[in-house]
Scaffold this motif. Structure first.
Motif, PDB file in Angstrom:
ATOM      1  N   ALA A 282       0.820  -1.209   0.000  1.00 52.09           N
ATOM      2  CA  ALA A 282       0.000   0.000   0.000  1.00 52.09           C
ATOM      3  C   ALA A 282       0.855   1.261   0.000  1.00 52.09           C
ATOM      4  N   ALA A 283       2.078   1.143   0.476  1.00 48.73           N
ATOM      5  CA  ALA A 283       3.015   2.273   0.540  1.00 48.73           C
ATOM      6  C   ALA A 283       4.427   1.701   0.539  1.00 48.73           C
ATOM      7  N   ALA A 284       5.417   2.584   0.681  1.00 53.01           N
ATOM      8  CA  ALA A 284       6.805   2.125   0.722  1.00 53.01           C
ATOM      9  C   ALA A 284       7.020   1.222   1.933  1.00 53.01           C
ATOM     10  N   ARG A 285       7.719   0.113   1.721  1.00 50.83           N
ATOM     11  CA  ARG A 285       8.023  -0.812   2.790  1.00 50.83           C
ATOM     12  C   ARG A 285       9.497  -1.181   2.743  1.00 50.83           C
ATOM     13  N   THR A 286      10.027  -1.525   3.903  1.00 53.15           N
ATOM     14  CA  THR A 286      11.390  -2.027   3.986  1.00 53.15           C
ATOM     15  C   THR A 286      11.369  -3.535   3.827  1.00 53.15           C
ATOM     16  N   PHE A 287      12.253  -4.037   2.952  1.00 49.94           N
ATOM     17  CA  PHE A 287      12.390  -5.474   2.744  1.00 49.94           C
ATOM     18  C   PHE A 287      13.772  -5.905   3.213  1.00 49.94           C
ATOM     19  N   SER A 288      13.818  -7.068   3.859  1.00 46.38           N
ATOM     20  CA  SER A 288      15.091  -7.656   4.289  1.00 46.38           C
ATOM     21  C   SER A 288      15.436  -8.820   3.372  1.00 46.38           C
ATOM     22  N   PHE A 289      16.713  -8.898   2.997  1.00 49.79           N
ATOM     23  CA  PHE A 289      17.185  -9.947   2.091  1.00 49.79           C
ATOM     24  C   PHE A 289      18.311 -10.731   2.760  1.00 49.79           C
ATOM     25  N   SER A 290      18.279 -12.037   2.553  1.00 49.36           N
ATOM     26  CA  SER A 290      19.398 -12.885   2.971  1.00 49.36           C
ATOM     27  C   SER A 290      19.726 -13.794   1.790  1.00 49.36           C
ATOM     28  N   VAL A 291      21.008 -13.816   1.409  1.00 50.98           N
ATOM     29  CA  VAL A 291      21.441 -14.541   0.226  1.00 50.98           C
ATOM     30  C   VAL A 291      22.556 -15.508   0.593  1.00 50.98           C
ATOM     31  N   SER A 292      22.468 -16.727   0.082  1.00 48.65           N
ATOM     32  CA  SER A 292      23.596 -17.657   0.141  1.00 48.65           C
ATOM     33  C   SER A 292      24.038 -17.917  -1.290  1.00 48.65           C
ATOM     34  N   ASP A 293      25.374 -18.019  -1.495  1.00 48.35           N
ATOM     35  CA  ASP A 293      25.892 -18.150  -2.860  1.00 48.35           C
ATOM     36  C   ASP A 293      26.182 -19.584  -3.271  1.00 48.35           C
ATOM     37  N   GLY A 294      25.862 -20.542  -2.403  1.00 44.33           N
ATOM     38  CA  GLY A 294      26.101 -21.950  -2.720  1.00 44.33           C
ATOM     39  C   GLY A 294      27.520 -22.399  -2.472  1.00 44.33           C
ATOM     40  N   SER A 295      28.395 -21.475  -2.031  1.00 46.43           N
ATOM     41  CA  SER A 295      29.794 -21.821  -1.751  1.00 46.43           C
ATOM     42  C   SER A 295      30.153 -21.562  -0.299  1.00 46.43           C
ATOM     43  N   GLY A 296      29.137 -21.506   0.560  1.00 50.27           N
ATOM     44  CA  GLY A 296      29.369 -21.314   1.987  1.00 50.27           C
ATOM     45  C   GLY A 296      29.339 -19.875   2.446  1.00 50.27           C
ATOM     46  N   ASN A 297      29.093 -18.934   1.557  1.00 47.92           N
ATOM     47  CA  ASN A 297      29.052 -17.526   1.927  1.00 47.92           C
ATOM     48  C   ASN A 297      27.607 -17.039   2.024  1.00 47.92           C
ATOM     49  N   SER A 298      27.366 -16.157   2.988  1.00 47.83           N
ATOM     50  CA  SER A 298      26.023 -15.603   3.153  1.00 47.83           C
ATOM     51  C   SER A 298      26.106 -14.091   3.298  1.00 47.83           C
ATOM     52  N   TYR A 299      25.036 -13.411   2.881  1.00 48.14           N
ATOM     53  CA  TYR A 299      24.991 -11.950   2.849  1.00 48.14           C
ATOM     54  C   TYR A 299      23.602 -11.490   3.280  1.00 48.14           C
ATOM     55  N   THR A 300      23.535 -10.322   3.903  1.00 43.96           N
ATOM     56  CA  THR A 300      22.246  -9.756   4.316  1.00 43.96           C
ATOM     57  C   THR A 300      22.206  -8.267   4.007  1.00 43.96           C
ATOM     58  N   GLY A 301      20.999  -7.742   3.926  1.00 45.35           N
ATOM     59  CA  GLY A 301      20.828  -6.314   3.694  1.00 45.35           C
ATOM     60  C   GLY A 301      19.357  -5.967   3.585  1.00 45.35           C
ATOM     61  N   THR A 302      19.062  -4.677   3.440  1.00 46.91           N
ATOM     62  CA  THR A 302      17.682  -4.211   3.326  1.00 46.91           C
ATOM     63  C   THR A 302      17.561  -3.217   2.175  1.00 46.91           C
ATOM     64  N   ALA A 303      16.340  -3.028   1.715  1.00 45.01           N
ATOM     65  CA  ALA A 303      16.037  -2.016   0.707  1.00 45.01           C
ATOM     66  C   ALA A 303      14.586  -1.608   0.889  1.00 45.01           C
ATOM     67  N   LYS A 304      14.268  -0.405   0.465  1.00 43.83           N
ATOM     68  CA  LYS A 304      12.913   0.123   0.627  1.00 43.83           C
ATOM     69  C   LYS A 304      12.286   0.311  -0.745  1.00 43.83           C
ATOM     70  N   ALA A 305      11.014  -0.086  -0.875  1.00 38.06           N
ATOM     71  CA  ALA A 305      10.355   0.029  -2.177  1.00 38.06           C
ATOM     72  C   ALA A 305       8.847   0.019  -1.998  1.00 38.06           C
ATOM     73  N   THR A 306       8.156   0.586  -2.976  1.00 35.94           N
ATOM     74  CA  THR A 306       6.707   0.452  -3.101  1.00 35.94           C
ATOM     75  C   THR A 306       6.443  -0.474  -4.282  1.00 35.94           C
TER      76      THR A 306
END
Length: 308
Positions: free
Chosen positions: A267-291
């Motif tokens: 309905a409006a801008a929201r913050t999204f959280s992301f968590s990514v694994s690359d398949g080689s044992g590494n993981s990453y996190t972060g956020t972004a805001k979008a409507t």
């Protein structure tokens, strides 16, 4: 973050639906033995205004945005919003439809029960209706590919009105069908150094301070009638997310540079959280805001994540 938006082509341009059976009267539900209701072969065409708009269809191709086409065999479902079968635990008059050709516009065939004045819901991909006023869509099981998204998660809705009937045939009109979700393309880079991050798994959840922080709806309900049982106009039909208990997980068969995900509009801008694994044992996190807007295509490329 580089982000671009393009309207996702509205679905079913110049569509003709042949071979439905059974239509009914007005929005008030009638008993199923009404002798005006018969199995008929129906042809559904768009209104003139809808036909002038760019069509939305089943197969999606990225080429400076998204374009779409039908593929022969694409499965849809219809439900007669004006009919309920009281003799079968109030089951809806519903059944399958099939795209007849691979083209920008296609015929669709199936068996439908109706009479003049009935309202028909036409949905892609094929689904199961709960009575004749709602159905459920799933967002789980996505694999990050555009092909799987187009086949299983590009949820599209249309409402047709039966305008005339004869003994064995019927005609109906329908506006341009609408996409219920937002198609998103995500790619990620390491915040330290800017190296591209291959994606094997992607977790998406709502961020911020809301009560749904850390969760994402696994399913959504599409309601077709209001509280008084009157069929909603096509523009007023939307997907409402269920309560989530965790993140939405996208699992790719192999690590890929970008992933395509169908998400619920906001309905409006929201913050999204992301968590990514690359398949080689590494993981990453972060956020972004979008409507996220219903029926749009959003390309969010180069989102910066922090290595854990």
């Amino acid at each position: 973050m580089k982000s671009r938006r393009q309207i996702l082509w509205g679905m079913l341009g110049g569509m003709v639906l042949a071979g439905l059976t059974a239509c009914s009267g007005d929005d008030a539900t009638d008993v199923p033995n009404d002798d005006g209701v018969k199995v008929r072969r129906i042809t559904i065409t768009q209104t003139e205004a809808a036909a002038q708009q760019a069509p939305t269809r089943a197969s999606l191709t990225e080429d400076d945005g998204l374009t779409a086409s039908w593929t022969a065999g694409d499965a849809l479902t219809y439900c007669n919003l004006s009919r309920v079968d009281y003799g079968n635990n109030e089951a809806p008059y519903s059944g399958g439809l099939t795209a007849a050709s691979t083209a920008a516009a296609s015929q669709f065939t199936g068996d439908v029960a109706c009479r003049a004045g009935d309202y028909l819901a036409v949905v892609y991909p094929a689904t199961t209706f709960e009575y004749n006023d709602r159905y459920t869509i799933s967002l789980t099981g996505q694999d990050g590919t555009l092909n799987t998204l187009a086949t299983n998660y590009h949820y599209v809705f249309g409402k047709a009105t039966v305008t005339a009937v004869t003994g064995a045939t019927a005609t109906a009109t329908m506006e341009k069908m609408k996409s219920l979700l937002t198609v998103c393309k995500f790619s990620f880079v390491d915040k330290d150094g800017g190296a591209a991050i291959p994606v094997k798994t992607l977790g998406i959840s709502y961020g911020g301070s809301g009560s749904d922080n850390g969760t994402y709806p696994p399913t959504a309900t599409v309601s077709l009638k209001d509280a008084d049982g009157v069929s909603l106009d096509q523009a007023d039909v939307h997907a409402t997310g269920a309560t989530g208990t965790g993140a939405l997980t996208v699992t790719c068969s192999t690590a890929q540079d970008a992933v395509y995900v169908a998400l619920l509009p906001t309905a409006a801008a929201r913050t999204f959280s992301f968590s990514v694994s690359d398949g080689s044992g590494n993981s990453y996190t972060g956020t972004a805001k979008a409507t996220l807007t219903e029926g749009e295509y959003v390309a969010a490329e180069g989102l910066k994540l922090t290595k854990q």
